[in-house]
Every structure is written in structure tokens, then in C-alpha cells.
Enzyme design. Sequence first.
Site, short mmCIF file in Angstrom:
data_model
loop_
_atom_site.label_atom_id
_atom_site.label_comp_id
_atom_site.label_asym_id
_atom_site.label_seq_id
_atom_site.Cartn_x
_atom_site.Cartn_y
_atom_site.Cartn_z
N LYS A 46 -8.83 -64.60 -96.82
CA LYS A 46 -7.62 -64.46 -97.24
C LYS A 46 -7.41 -65.97 -97.05
O LYS A 46 -7.08 -66.68 -97.65
CB LYS A 46 -6.90 -64.04 -95.83
CG LYS A 46 -6.87 -62.46 -96.75
CD LYS A 46 -6.27 -61.76 -95.77
CE LYS A 46 -5.92 -60.16 -96.39
NZ LYS A 46 -6.99 -59.09 -96.44
N THR B 197 -26.36 -55.34 -100.20
CA THR B 197 -26.61 -56.20 -100.60
C THR B 197 -25.30 -57.59 -99.46
O THR B 197 -24.63 -57.42 -99.57
CB THR B 197 -26.00 -56.38 -101.64
OG1 THR B 197 -26.86 -55.54 -102.40
CG2 THR B 197 -26.97 -57.95 -102.24
N LYS C 21 -9.43 -39.46 -81.08
CA LYS C 21 -8.34 -40.70 -81.18
C LYS C 21 -7.27 -40.40 -80.84
O LYS C 21 -6.63 -39.23 -80.42
CB LYS C 21 -8.54 -41.16 -83.29
CG LYS C 21 -6.79 -41.63 -83.37
CD LYS C 21 -7.32 -41.55 -84.63
CE LYS C 21 -6.77 -40.80 -85.58
NZ LYS C 21 -6.35 -40.01 -86.67
N ARG D 56 -0.18 -47.53 -108.09
CA ARG D 56 -0.41 -48.38 -108.63
C ARG D 56 -0.83 -49.37 -109.78
O ARG D 56 -1.40 -48.69 -110.18
CB ARG D 56 -1.57 -49.73 -107.46
CG ARG D 56 -1.36 -48.63 -106.03
CD ARG D 56 -1.85 -48.52 -105.19
NE ARG D 56 -1.93 -48.30 -103.78
CZ ARG D 56 -1.50 -49.32 -102.75
NH1 ARG D 56 -2.02 -50.20 -102.75
NH2 ARG D 56 -1.51 -48.17 -101.75
N SER E 57 -0.01 -56.92 -91.55
CA SER E 57 0.31 -57.67 -92.32
C SER E 57 1.32 -57.51 -93.34
O SER E 57 1.88 -58.54 -94.29
CB SER E 57 -1.04 -57.55 -93.54
OG SER E 57 -1.22 -56.54 -93.67
N SER F 169 -5.51 -46.09 -80.59
CA SER F 169 -5.31 -47.35 -82.35
C SER F 169 -3.91 -47.27 -82.65
O SER F 169 -2.69 -46.36 -82.31
CB SER F 169 -5.60 -46.22 -83.64
OG SER F 169 -5.85 -46.24 -84.35
N THR G 4 -11.34 -62.30 -91.25
CA THR G 4 -12.31 -62.42 -92.94
C THR G 4 -12.39 -63.71 -93.64
O THR G 4 -11.70 -64.69 -92.80
CB THR G 4 -11.34 -61.69 -93.80
OG1 THR G 4 -11.35 -61.63 -95.76
CG2 THR G 4 -9.57 -62.75 -94.23
#
Length: 648
Positions: free
Chosen positions: A412, A442, A302, A170, A335, A283, A409
Amino acid sequence: MEALLQQSRAMCPFLKRSSPNTLRSLATATRPSTSPGGGTMTNLQRIARRCPVMSKALAVQSARMTGTKRFTSSAAGVPGAGAGTPKPTRGSPGKRALHSTGGNGANMSTEFHKGAQQIHPGLSNATRSHVGASATVSGPTPRAPVAAPFDYDAFYNAELQKKHQDKSYRYFNNINRLAQEFPRAHTASKDEKVTVWCSNDYLGMGRNPEVLATMHKTLDTYGAGAGGTRNISGHNQHAVSLENTLAKLHGKEAALVFSSCFVANDATLATLGSKMPDCVILSDSLNHASMIQGIRHSGAKKMVFKHNDLVDLETKLASLPLHVPKIIAFESVYSMCGSIAPIEAICDLADKYGAITFLDEVHAVGMYGPHGAGVAEHLDYEIYASQDTANPLSTKGTVMDRINIITGTLGKAYGCVGGYIAGSAALVDTIRSLAPGFIFTTSLPPATMAGADTAIRYQARHQQDRILQQLHTRAVKQSFKDLDIPVIPNPSHIVPLLVGDAELAKQASDKLLEEHGIYVQAINYPTVPRGEERLRITPTPGHTQELRDHLVEAVNTVWNDLGIKRASDWKAMGGFVGVGVEAAELENQPIWTDAQLNMRPDETLEAAVEREFQAAVPGMKAGGAKAKPVGSIAANPIGASIPVAAAA
């Protein structure tokens, strides 16, 4: 000693039935060992050798003692002990020889070594004398173990080399988005400007005047950080307000904010899967890494079902007993390919087989539904369009109401940062009380939470941004289709261009950036399977016709320069991931209908875009934004200019 004996008796039947006097007698009576050179043994040791448990423990103890004797003999200078063993060096050939990057071993300086031997001034006199005496004992020091230490740098380099070899390494482009020139950005040099076509700030809310004003005011009043975890000084009015807004948005009893939706997904699935007895998590095969990680962390069983395959999902559900707790984890908008889950049908299966649903709406919140609550809201568009906000009393039985857990989220479509879950009060309180990912981190800064709260409320009141974004998406997809550029068919706002090769995808991304001033990130493995590499384009309300024309022209040029397959090439090969498959095109009609986009009969797409954009201008002025174009495209051969996004 008495406590140790009591503990041993609880584990050993022999000790339990033997009196202390008997044990004492057996432990003191000795006889010669049957092993050569074995010395003497107590009767208790002889009995222990016949025990299947203690015999192994004695064997391990004997081996350790033998090893200690050998080490002591070598340290004392016994001839031949350890002789001829070369001292390992970091520069010696081994794993490091496989790599082009070398390194010199780090050597401890003599002065530092001497300093390390000094006695701490805080020690008592008695301790000083003991330490001093120990430090001055004469005789050779023990040798270090002869095995070479693990070469950490060689491991790091080997892993990186794998990424380079399979072209999945990447690279990070230095892209600095400009608030007043959205969707423009500058690179490492402020003089080099590019158009961003791959941001997840789908609606430009990261530069919305209302959001920025709220964040500035909150920052000045409450400072930069929250000051602690939610349980220790980090809980405040901003968190309370934001969570109330999110719960109201999704028509749920409660919501909980996390530092990101990756953490929200991970923490929620890990907590539920580990706490529910014998839980099974089903899933979707294309689920995000955060969900996969959470399932793995849960330790629960799973079962992966084929992407959006209801038959496969039902087969797996039917194989499980009804009393076993089951979680169906899936996304609304996937996505990287833009596909949309059959949410209502999955809810039907969940009801039939006693499962709960976990829906990730990360790429859908803000983008779908009359209030931006996501695809689940959009599926009952007319019902929710008649409400000012989601009303649980009047929306009972809707698709969104049937979902047990919704995650989303703030980073986005809402342009900020953070993640959340929404569901019943009992569920949310359980995660709040048990999830380490929430408890031990935090809290988000007050300004961030206030900004996100404002963004959500703004999008709940305004449809303009969503509509304009969808119209721009339609226009881009149609333009690519007209030029035979392969768009993976889907009904959402994602525009994935199939490349099918990691190196070609990287080259295409580089050429667009360097030669055309367009930033589109290449998507490679492991984000997508090998052979399905692509460019992922995300139009926004700010990508005007001039920018869209520039993009399409540039992509067409790059496709020609690199010889990348066209849609017709994939069709000739039988089609791939929906490209070149006519049935896939027909099955993936846009989820937003013409009526929902306010398109008029016989109106062209570009005419609808222009009308919606002009309708957004008064709102932009009221928000304090400039309605006229700002900035210019330095690298754009057609010399277009960029108006401020309608999202402002």
C-alpha cells in the site's frame, strides 16, 4: 493375522481375555441363524451380536452384502431389477432449469473410448493375458448408479445469481496506472485516460525513482524470481535486509516477510490459536477478512467485541481465567470507515488480563509516525521524532513497544507487494517454523524485496509525502462538507462517502468513470454491511488542487443526477454511521495535528498545501523526476494537468 489380533485385543475386552484356542473354536462352530433365510452363523458371530459395538458393524456388513446381491442380480438381467429407471441426462430439467444459461453435456467420443481400453505396452506378458481375459469376459456390464450426478455448473451459476440479485457482484475495471503520470491511468484503451482516486498506493511509491532504480538493478542482477521457498533456495540477502529494516522500523527484535499481509495475518493467527492450549482470540467486529479467516483456521475459541468498544472488550476479558492464553486482534486504521483503534487503552487491558496484542497496521505503515511505522509510533510522535530510527533502549514503554505482534503490508503506502509480522525473536521464529502459510510458498522475488526495502528506508527519511497527503485529505473532506456531501467522520486519511444503497453506489461509480474520467470504486457487501454502501476515496500527494476541484464538482453532479442522500438528509433521519451526528464530528479530529503538519498560524489550508508541494519539487528533481506537469486529463472539463507526485 497375529498383528491384527493383537490390535483387536487392545480394543476389545472379550478378545483380550479369550485364548486363541477358544476364539478358534468359537469361529469354527456353527448353528442355524435365527433370521429367516439367514443360513448359518458361527458362535463368535452370535456373541458379537450382543456387543454394542460389533452388532452395529455386523449390521452395516449385512446391509452392504444385501446391496451387492441386488446390484449383481440387476446386472445379470433379473427381470424387473432396475427396470423403468430413466437414464439421467445433463439436459434434463433440474437445478439447471433455474438458470438462463444452458449447456450441452460433454460426450466421450467412440474413438477415445476404444483407445482407453488398450493395454499399456509396459505391462508384462502375464499381466497382458490377465487384462485381456478380463476385458473379453462376456455378459452384460453393471449399470451406473441411478442417482443424477451433482450439477457443478448449476451450483456456480446459482451462487453468482445470488451476488447479482443482492447487487454485491464485483466488477473489475481495467485500470492501468501510469508511472510517469501519477495519479493517472488508462483504461483498456491507451487513449482513454482517467484519474485514479481509490488506489491504496497512498504515497505514490509505486513510481518512486529510487524504488524503480533499485528494482531494475536487482532484476538485472538476480533475475525475476526467488527460485523456491525460503527454506529451499528462496532465502537470500534481500530477504535478510528487508526483515532487518522492518524489525528496526517497529523497534522489534525480528520480522518475517510473507507473500501478502492476508497470508501473514491468516498464518500467524491460525498458528498461534491452534498451538496455544485452550487459546481464546478476541476480535474486533470490523476486523479484516484475513484476520477472521486466520481465527477460523486456528480452531480456537473466538470472542467478537464491538468495534473499538473498550467496555465490551473488558467484559469479555474478565470472563476468562487469567491462566488461559488470550490474543486481542485488532487494526490501527480500519480501511473502509477510517476509524482508529484506542491502541494504548487496549494495551492496558491486555496487561491487566494477561493477554497479548495483535495489531494490524496495514493501512497505517508509511502513513503515520515520524518514520512511517504506523499509528502506534504516531501516538508517541515527539519521542520518535527525536530518533533517527526506532531505538528499543530509548523507546521502552511507548505504545509501539507494548504491542506484542505488529503486522503490515509492503503493497500500500510502500507501493510494492508482500506482507510481514514483527515481534520478539521467539515469536517470529515460532511462526517461521510452524506456519504452513510461510513454509510452503515461494519467496517474494528479489527485486520486489529490494524495492520494498528501499521504499521503507525512503519513507523513514522523508516526511514530505505523508504531510502533503494529509493536507490533501483535509482539503477534500472540507470541500465535500461544504457541499453537504456525506463523509463518514474519521480521524484518518480515508474519505468514505456514504451512499447507503448497493445499486446506487455502483451507478455513482460508473457515472464518475464514464462521464467525468474519475475512477472511484464502489464498496458493497460483504466488505461493508448492507445499507452502508459507499464510495471510498483516497487522496495522494499527487492529487493537486485542480484534480481535487474536478473530483468535488463531479461527485456533486453525480449526487444530484442520482438523487443520493446528502448529509442533511441523514441528519434529518437521526444520523447514520456518524453522518449527521455532531458528536461524531467532534470526536473524530485528525490524528495529525496542525503542528505536526507544519501549518503556520493563520495560514489557510490551500496555502499550506501549495507551500508543501513547492518544497517537494527540489527533491523530485534530485530523484530524476520531472518537476513540471506531465500529461493532461482528456475527460476533465476544467482542463487541469497533473504534476508528478511529490512522493517521487
